[in-house]
Every structure is written in C-alpha cells, then in structure tokens.
Design a protein around this motif. Structure first.
Motif, PDB file in Angstrom:
ATOM      1  N   MET A 260      -0.014   9.081  -2.348  1.00 50.99           N
ATOM      2  CA  MET A 260       0.824   8.602  -1.163  1.00 50.99           C
ATOM      3  C   MET A 260       1.083   9.956  -0.250  1.00 50.99           C
ATOM      4  O   MET A 260       0.799  11.001  -0.563  1.00 50.99           O
ATOM      5  CB  MET A 260       2.290   8.434  -1.875  1.00 50.99           C
ATOM      6  N   ILE A 261       1.235   9.626   1.141  1.00 49.58           N
ATOM      7  CA  ILE A 261       1.196  10.420   2.096  1.00 49.58           C
ATOM      8  C   ILE A 261       2.866  10.405   2.661  1.00 49.58           C
ATOM      9  O   ILE A 261       3.177   9.254   3.392  1.00 49.58           O
ATOM     10  CB  ILE A 261       0.407  10.010   3.283  1.00 49.58           C
TER      11      ILE A 261
ATOM     12  N   ASP B 214       6.840   7.395   2.678  1.00 48.39           N
ATOM     13  CA  ASP B 214       5.971   7.907   1.803  1.00 48.39           C
ATOM     14  C   ASP B 214       4.996   6.626   1.680  1.00 48.39           C
ATOM     15  O   ASP B 214       5.444   6.051   0.479  1.00 48.39           O
ATOM     16  CB  ASP B 214       6.671   8.246   0.515  1.00 48.39           C
TER      17      ASP B 214
ATOM     18  N   TRP C  91       0.346   5.465   1.645  1.00 47.60           N
ATOM     19  CA  TRP C  91      -0.645   5.882   2.128  1.00 47.60           C
ATOM     20  C   TRP C  91      -1.144   5.087   3.488  1.00 47.60           C
ATOM     21  O   TRP C  91      -1.736   5.907   4.444  1.00 47.60           O
ATOM     22  CB  TRP C  91      -1.837   5.253   1.036  1.00 47.60           C
TER      23      TRP C  91
ATOM     24  N   GLY D 235       0.899   6.809   6.152  1.00 45.02           N
ATOM     25  CA  GLY D 235       0.682   8.250   6.690  1.00 45.02           C
ATOM     26  C   GLY D 235      -0.773   8.153   7.672  1.00 45.02           C
ATOM     27  O   GLY D 235      -0.617   9.152   8.195  1.00 45.02           O
ATOM     28  N   LEU D 236      -1.697   7.099   7.181  1.00 44.58           N
ATOM     29  CA  LEU D 236      -2.932   7.130   8.148  1.00 44.58           C
ATOM     30  C   LEU D 236      -2.241   6.844   9.498  1.00 44.58           C
ATOM     31  O   LEU D 236      -3.156   7.768  10.567  1.00 44.58           O
ATOM     32  CB  LEU D 236      -3.984   6.296   7.591  1.00 44.58           C
TER      33      LEU D 236
ATOM     34  N   TYR E 146      -8.611   0.855   4.702  1.00 45.12           N
ATOM     35  CA  TYR E 146      -7.916   0.012   3.403  1.00 45.12           C
ATOM     36  C   TYR E 146      -8.925  -0.799   2.824  1.00 45.12           C
ATOM     37  O   TYR E 146      -8.816  -1.041   1.831  1.00 45.12           O
ATOM     38  CB  TYR E 146      -6.658  -0.640   4.154  1.00 45.12           C
TER      39      TYR E 146
ATOM     40  N   ARG F  95     -11.256   0.854   0.743  1.00 43.89           N
ATOM     41  CA  ARG F  95     -10.310   1.335  -0.507  1.00 43.89           C
ATOM     42  C   ARG F  95     -10.132   0.408  -1.420  1.00 43.89           C
ATOM     43  O   ARG F  95     -10.293   0.253  -2.733  1.00 43.89           O
ATOM     44  CB  ARG F  95      -8.941   2.144  -0.062  1.00 43.89           C
TER      45      ARG F  95
ATOM     46  N   THR G   4      -3.009   0.309  -4.260  1.00 41.77           N
ATOM     47  CA  THR G   4      -2.536   0.841  -2.996  1.00 41.77           C
ATOM     48  C   THR G   4      -2.320  -0.069  -2.038  1.00 41.77           C
ATOM     49  O   THR G   4      -2.826  -1.256  -1.824  1.00 41.77           O
ATOM     50  CB  THR G   4      -4.027   1.584  -2.387  1.00 41.77           C
TER      51      THR G   4
ATOM     52  N   THR H   9       4.847   1.822  -1.089  1.00 40.14           N
ATOM     53  CA  THR H   9       5.537   2.701   0.124  1.00 40.14           C
ATOM     54  C   THR H   9       7.033   2.765  -0.400  1.00 40.14           C
ATOM     55  O   THR H   9       7.649   2.065  -1.040  1.00 40.14           O
ATOM     56  CB  THR H   9       5.752   2.126   1.548  1.00 40.14           C
TER      57      THR H   9
END
Length: 417
Positions: free
Chosen positions: A1-2, A267, A269, A272-273, A287, A290, A306, A311
């Motif tokens: 997570m980002i 938080d 992914w 964050g991108l 995505y 992934r 993911t 989130t």
C-alpha cells in the motif's frame, strides 16, 4: 500500500469560509415522513414545519428514534445508515416495508416539493431454481416514477449522518473508514456510488471464475473482467483523491472551532500512483498488468489482492500531530464531528446546497462548549438537521429554534415545551 498525505494544494478550488454564504443557496428539508411496517412502526405519518432548520427527537433507548433517521437515510444512495439487509427492516421480518418522504428544495422564494418512496416488492422465487429462498427487491420512486437504481438519489440532494456505531471508526479495520470516505465522496460525486458498485460486482465475478476454473480459466474473459475492474477502480480512486483534496482545503481555511482540525491521508495502491502524477489511463494499464500477474495468488486465496477495496483512510489530530486511533474517545468523537461539519461546508460552497444531516445521539458525547458550538454551526448551515437524544435537557438551548418530538412505543408526538 502507498500512503498518500492529502494537502490543500491538491484541491481544485479554494474554499475560504467556515460559515457558508447562503445567497442563492438551496435549502433541503423533510416536510413529511410516512412509514409502513418499518421496524418498530406499523404505520407512521409525521408532518413537519417547512421552517424547521433542526428537528429533535427525544425518548428512551429502543423506542424508535434511530429508525426514523434510518428511514430518511434511504433517500440517499446505498443501504441506509445501518447498512441493513432488505429483509431485516420489516416490522415482523415478513411484511413488505415502505418509506415515503416529501422533500422540500427551497431557493429564495421558490420551493419544489419532491416525493421520494422506497421499499421492497413482494418476495418471489424462481420456479426453475433449486434455491427456494425468497428474494426481495428494493424499488425507488421519485414523484411516482420508478428509478433504475438508488444512484439517482444523490443527484439533486445529499444526506450525511453520524451514528454511535461510527464512534469506533478510527480503531476498527479499514473497511469502515473506507466506507466513510466513499459516503462523503458521493456527496460531491454522485457517480462514485456507481463506480464502486460496478468495481465490486466485476471483482466478485473474477473471483468466482478463478475459484471455479483456477489457473485454467479463460484468459480472454479474465482480461476483459480485469479491464473493467481497472476502469471502475481508477475512476473511484480519482474521485476519492479529488474529494480528499477539496475537504483538506476546506479544513485548512476554516476558522478555529472546538472541533480539532484533521490531517488526511489515503493508503491505497491505485490512489498512490495517481497522487504521484501518473495519468489515469497509465494507472489503468498498470492495474490490469498487476491483476494478470496476481491471478495465481488470487486463485489460491480466493480473493483479489490489490484494488480500491483495500484502501484505508487515515485521519490525524492536527493540533496534536497524533493519529486518530491513538486519541482519546472524546477527541475521536470531536474529530468525526469536525469532518462531518467540514464536509457540509464544502458541499455548501461547491454545490450551493448543504446536505441534510442525521445526527444520532451526538449531543450526549460532547462537553458543553462543543455542544453549544455544534448547535450554532448546524443552525447556520442552511439545510435541515435531525438530532436524537434520551435527555431533553441537552437540547435546552434549542428551544424556540428547533421542532421537538417525543418518541415512545412506536408513536411520535410534538413535545410539550
């Protein structure tokens, strides 16, 4: 997570005022509530004054105050403030239930009355199906016309709420905080509900395909599902970030009140991108890649590893630089109330319309200073607010400013003040 901190510079426009300018503002209120076979109410017909900015329901625990707020919350997209199943709402768990509301949208000297109805149809079973369990279907009507889904309920007005169950928001798992973020986001971006729903339906379809057929599942069909997940997931992530940036600006520019300001972070992914500057179309590509790479992992786990369903929404007490989950119970409640107020002011500034607010048992958990400040803010907001409580004395300062009702044993009557 980002983890992505949300700053005011990410907003699209500055929102300078903590008290909204109501010129040209549309006021939203409920002028009538009618319930049939709804939880504790066999029938209820409640008529309100159009001028009521605040409505106070008082009575002992368990007499049906929250049931009325929940019924009103069904004039918003989704499953209401309790998130209840359709078959859990009827009075005897077998009768069809219905909610009929009359909403008033007032701007200057013009008032538009809108009738909103919702409930469940007669339960049916498919004669050819081995599943003999009855299935209920919710229908929504606006001025007598059946709507395709509940998403249309967020197009012309919005409804926000705060319940005692949300007091644990910061110390529970991320699911509750994510739903809270999405509910706030829908107030500015009604289509967000459709994007979230479409993502979740497609994700479940992908999970079933992987569960049933494993690594030998049709790769073309999996790729098509993953492309749809990417499209809807990125759209939802964009809306979350845009909303969070807007409300961060509202919080930063607002005047100081007894409710502490919050710092926000997302938080996730995908989020964050996007926050790192990647274009949505580029994030969709990443995505999809992934998801394809994680097929074996997801096949083994039975779930998608993911996506926007993972989130988290992180809130920090800004004056103390302390995460909300580490704050005291009172500070967490004050942070929650502050976020609800900031969101209401944000909607007023951007949409020229404040949300209708449903605040269940909020006054009992605030000290005198915060309670007084909250009542002042709500009175100036511009749309109707409903409050409940067991102790009438908590609302003494609202006498002459609010409409009061006593609730007891499925009956609602005007209070004798």
């Amino acid at each position: 997570m980002i983890s992505t901190s949300i700053s005011a510079h990410q907003e699209s426009a500055a929102i300078p005022a903590s008290v909204p300018d109501l010129q040209g503002h549309t006021r939203v209120s409920v002028s009538r509530v009618m319930l049939t076979n709804y939880r504790s109410y066999k029938t209820l017909s409640l008529k309100l004054q159009r001028s009521s900015n605040m409505v106070v329901l008082t009575g002992e625990n368990g007499v049906g105050k929250t049931n009325i707020l929940e019924a009103i919350s069904y004039a918003a997209p989704g499953r209401g403030l309790r998130g209840a199943g359709l078959d859990d709402i009827s009075r005897h768990n077998k009768d069809n239930w219905s909610v009929a509301l009359q909403l008033a949208l007032e701007q200057d000297d013009i008032c538009e009355d809108i009738k909103v109805g919702t409930g469940i149809e007669a339960s049916t079973t498919d004669a050819d199906s081995t599943d003999k369990k009855p299935h209920s279907r919710r229908i929504v009507k606006i001025d007598g016309e059946i709507a395709n889904n509940t998403n249309c309920l967020g197009e012309r007005w919005s409804i926000g709420w705060l319940t005692p169950q949300m007091d644990r928001l910061f110390i529970e798992g991320p699911s509750s905080r994510r739903k809270f973020l999405d509910r706030l986001t829908m107030g500015l971006y009604p289509d967000h509900s459709r994007q979230i729903g479409a993502f979740e339906r497609t994700m479940r379809e992908r999970n079933r395909l992987l569960s049933d057929q494993g690594v030998h599942a049709d790769a073309v069909w999996l790729s098509a599902l993953e492309a749809r997940m990417a499209e809807h997931g990125v759209a939802a992530a964009v809306a979350r970030l845009e909303f969070a940036g807007q409300i961060a600006g509202q919080i930063e520019d607002a005047a100081e009140t007894p409710f502490p300001k919050a710092m926000l972070a997302i938080d996730g992914w995908l989020e964050g991108l996007l926050a790192d500057g990647l274009a949505p179309v580029e994030v969709e590509v990443q995505y999809r890649e992934r998801l394809a790479h994680e097929r074996v992992l997801d096949c083994r786990s039975g779930r998608t590893s993911t996506g926007i369903h993972k989130t988290d929404f992180i809130v920090t007490h800004k004056p103390k630089s302390m995460r909300a989950d580490l704050c005291s119970t009172g500070e967490q409640k004050a942070l929650l109330v502050g976020l609800i107020i900031a969101n209401a002011h944000l909607q007023t500034a951007l949409k020229r319309q404040a949300p209708l607010l449903l605040l269940d048992e909020v006054a009992a958990h605030l000290d005198n200073e915060r309670r007084s400040a909250l009542f002042d803010i709500l009175g100036a907001l511009g749309s109707q607010c409903w409050l409940t409580g067991t102790d009438m004395s908590l609302f003494e300062s609202l006498k002459g400013k609010a409409e009061f009702f006593d609730v007891s044993d499925g009956k609602v009557q005007p209070s004798l003040q």
